[in-house]
Design a protein around this motif. Sequence first.
Motif, PDB file in Angstrom:
ATOM      1  N   ASN A   1      23.681 -12.608 -12.351  1.00 22.81           N
ATOM      2  CA  ASN A   1      23.295 -13.935 -12.844  1.00 22.81           C
ATOM      3  C   ASN A   1      22.645 -13.881 -14.222  1.00 22.81           C
ATOM      4  O   ASN A   1      22.090 -12.852 -14.586  1.00 22.81           O
ATOM      5  CB  ASN A   1      22.301 -14.570 -11.852  1.00 22.81           C
ATOM      6  CG  ASN A   1      23.005 -15.383 -10.795  1.00 22.81           C
ATOM      7  OD1 ASN A   1      23.947 -16.113 -11.088  1.00 22.81           O
ATOM      8  ND2 ASN A   1      22.536 -15.255  -9.560  1.00 22.81           N
TER       9      ASN A   1
ATOM     10  N   HIS B   1      27.881 -21.751 -11.392  1.00 23.94           N
ATOM     11  CA  HIS B   1      27.105 -21.189 -10.289  1.00 23.94           C
ATOM     12  C   HIS B   1      25.604 -21.314 -10.558  1.00 23.94           C
ATOM     13  O   HIS B   1      24.913 -20.319 -10.803  1.00 23.94           O
ATOM     14  CB  HIS B   1      27.497 -19.721 -10.033  1.00 23.94           C
ATOM     15  CG  HIS B   1      26.648 -19.094  -8.964  1.00 23.94           C
ATOM     16  ND1 HIS B   1      26.732 -19.463  -7.635  1.00 23.94           N
ATOM     17  CD2 HIS B   1      25.675 -18.168  -9.021  1.00 23.94           C
ATOM     18  CE1 HIS B   1      25.851 -18.763  -6.929  1.00 23.94           C
ATOM     19  NE2 HIS B   1      25.190 -17.973  -7.750  1.00 23.94           N
TER      20      HIS B   1
ATOM     21  N   LEU C   1      30.113 -17.276  -2.953  1.00 27.22           N
ATOM     22  CA  LEU C   1      28.988 -17.581  -2.069  1.00 27.22           C
ATOM     23  C   LEU C   1      28.807 -19.097  -1.934  1.00 27.22           C
ATOM     24  O   LEU C   1      28.418 -19.587  -0.866  1.00 27.22           O
ATOM     25  CB  LEU C   1      27.701 -16.909  -2.604  1.00 27.22           C
ATOM     26  CG  LEU C   1      26.449 -17.065  -1.739  1.00 27.22           C
ATOM     27  CD1 LEU C   1      26.691 -16.638  -0.284  1.00 27.22           C
ATOM     28  CD2 LEU C   1      25.287 -16.264  -2.321  1.00 27.22           C
TER      29      LEU C   1
ATOM     30  N   ALA D   1      19.574 -13.805  -2.459  1.00 24.44           N
ATOM     31  CA  ALA D   1      20.600 -13.508  -1.446  1.00 24.44           C
ATOM     32  C   ALA D   1      21.262 -12.157  -1.738  1.00 24.44           C
ATOM     33  O   ALA D   1      21.712 -11.915  -2.858  1.00 24.44           O
ATOM     34  CB  ALA D   1      21.653 -14.610  -1.457  1.00 24.44           C
TER      35      ALA D   1
ATOM     36  N   VAL E   1      15.785 -17.532  -1.882  1.00 24.32           N
ATOM     37  CA  VAL E   1      14.727 -17.012  -2.771  1.00 24.32           C
ATOM     38  C   VAL E   1      13.354 -17.376  -2.192  1.00 24.32           C
ATOM     39  O   VAL E   1      12.451 -16.531  -2.121  1.00 24.32           O
ATOM     40  CB  VAL E   1      14.895 -17.578  -4.205  1.00 24.32           C
ATOM     41  CG1 VAL E   1      13.678 -17.269  -5.067  1.00 24.32           C
ATOM     42  CG2 VAL E   1      16.147 -16.999  -4.858  1.00 24.32           C
TER      43      VAL E   1
ATOM     44  N   ARG F   1      16.238 -13.332  -8.872  1.00 22.63           N
ATOM     45  CA  ARG F   1      15.164 -14.318  -9.067  1.00 22.63           C
ATOM     46  C   ARG F   1      13.997 -14.099  -8.118  1.00 22.63           C
ATOM     47  O   ARG F   1      14.143 -13.529  -7.045  1.00 22.63           O
ATOM     48  CB  ARG F   1      15.711 -15.726  -8.764  1.00 22.63           C
ATOM     49  CG  ARG F   1      16.575 -16.269  -9.844  1.00 22.63           C
ATOM     50  CD  ARG F   1      16.721 -17.767  -9.693  1.00 22.63           C
ATOM     51  NE  ARG F   1      17.528 -18.179  -8.546  1.00 22.63           N
ATOM     52  CZ  ARG F   1      17.500 -19.403  -8.034  1.00 22.63           C
ATOM     53  NH1 ARG F   1      16.668 -20.321  -8.517  1.00 22.63           N
ATOM     54  NH2 ARG F   1      18.292 -19.735  -7.028  1.00 22.63           N
TER      55      ARG F   1
HETATM   56  O1  LIG Z   1      19.932 -17.888  -6.111  1.00 14.42           O
HETATM   57  C1  LIG Z   1      20.039 -16.844  -6.726  1.00 14.42           C
HETATM   58  O2  LIG Z   1      19.330 -16.558  -7.680  1.00 14.42           O
HETATM   59  C2  LIG Z   1      21.057 -15.825  -6.267  1.00 14.42           C
HETATM   60  C3  LIG Z   1      22.425 -16.366  -6.134  1.00 14.42           C
HETATM   61  O3  LIG Z   1      22.919 -16.895  -7.319  1.00 14.42           O
HETATM   62  C4  LIG Z   1      22.596 -17.310  -5.000  1.00 14.42           C
HETATM   63  O4  LIG Z   1      23.261 -18.334  -5.152  1.00 14.42           O
HETATM   64  O5  LIG Z   1      22.105 -17.006  -3.890  1.00 14.42           O
END
Ligand SMILES: O=C(O)C[C@H](O)C(=O)O
Length: 330
Positions: free
Chosen positions: A120, A179, A150, A226, A217, A82
């Motif tokens: 993702n 997620h 995570l 991340a 992000v 992202r």
């Molecule tokens: O936030 C994101 O796009 C990447 C990942 O899914 C996250 O949780 O860090």
Amino acid sequence: MVKAVVLGAAGGIGQPLSLLLKACPLVDELSLFDVVNTPGVTADLSHISSIAKITGYLPADDGMKKTLTGADVVVIPAGIPRKPGMTRDDLFKINAGIVRDLVQGIAENCPKAFILVISNPVNSTVPIAAEVMKKAGKFDPKRLFGVTTLDVVRAETFVQDITGEKDPSKTVIPVIGGHSGETIVPLFSLAKPKVNIPADKLAPLIKRVQFGGDEVVEAKGGAGSATLSMAYAGFRFAEKIMKAMKGEKGIVEPTYVYLPGVTGGDAIAKETGVDYFSVPVELGPSGAEKANNILSELDDNEKKLLEACTKGLKDNIEKGVDFVHNPPPK
Ligand SMILES: O=C(O)C[C@H](O)C(=O)O
Ligand SMILES: NC(=O)c1ccc[n+]([C@@H]2O[C@H](COP(=O)([O-])OP(=O)(O)OC[C@H]3O[C@@H](n4cnc5c(N)ncnc54)[C@H](O)[C@@H]3O)[C@@H](O)[C@H]2O)c1
């Protein structure tokens, strides 16, 4: 002998994840695949004096087949990340096709491997992976995992600001659901050992776990999401899978699975109304051996969070399933 594979190995997650796997004594062979830069990453890692023998391929000359043949564990962090202002669902357009094609490669070359999906939107890419494996007649739900570690790592870390616990990994906090944003449901009421969170701090803590990805992000300001914390989390989950494969007992970890295919999952699917969901799963040599139903233990606030979660998840799951059966025109 364990052969581990990373698909998307030259990327922001792929490189540190490959480093951790190269250094891991549980890995005998590590094979890397990416559409760019795999030779450089492989040459670099090959100078590390660890047990794992390393190979790496680009798509040319049957690279995917060479990478995947004989694989036991395949981790997939391939796909675009992202930028500020995007949702994970905005990545679907590009990442859905990437995951579909890579999983097709798994179906053809190592159908019995454990598949760990990081790309993702996980809420949709895992159903895509399942449908591809089903179409190929190779689906084993016990061997397909969406990596939601995570979120668990973030819950452990962020609660430390309140508890002052010196080693954050000592507090076990189940995180269930999916997620992305509100589909992520951290269960601080079930923390072990128990944590006392002042009432005014609970809502912001839950929100921080749900939107932890956005924090990174934003901080990276357009340079991705991340990667290092994800490599840590992805490795942590892959290591648990490898330990369970080797017969270690008592390994339980939240992960996003196809509930009807995992013992204990049916009841959770009925209760939540969704077939894909992250719950603490008992891991063993055959993979996801039991989905632990902890839904009756949620407090009232967590029950409300769960409602919002399942609403969002339903659409994400349908979108993934539909993509495989009715692909958009190229
Ligand atoms: O936030 C994101 O796009 C990447 C990942 O899914 C996250 O949780 O860090
Ligand atoms: N599950 C999670 O908790 C979590 C956490 C962080 C990031 N992610 C996701 O992981 C993915 C990767 O993130 P990143 O920061 O490493 O991105 P990145 O752009 O740095 O790396 C992605 C890599 O994938 C490669 N790639 C693209 N198409 C490929 C294909 N068909 N085959 C093989 N490799 C291919 C690219 O060349 C690149 O090297 C993103 O979708 C991101 O949203 C998930």
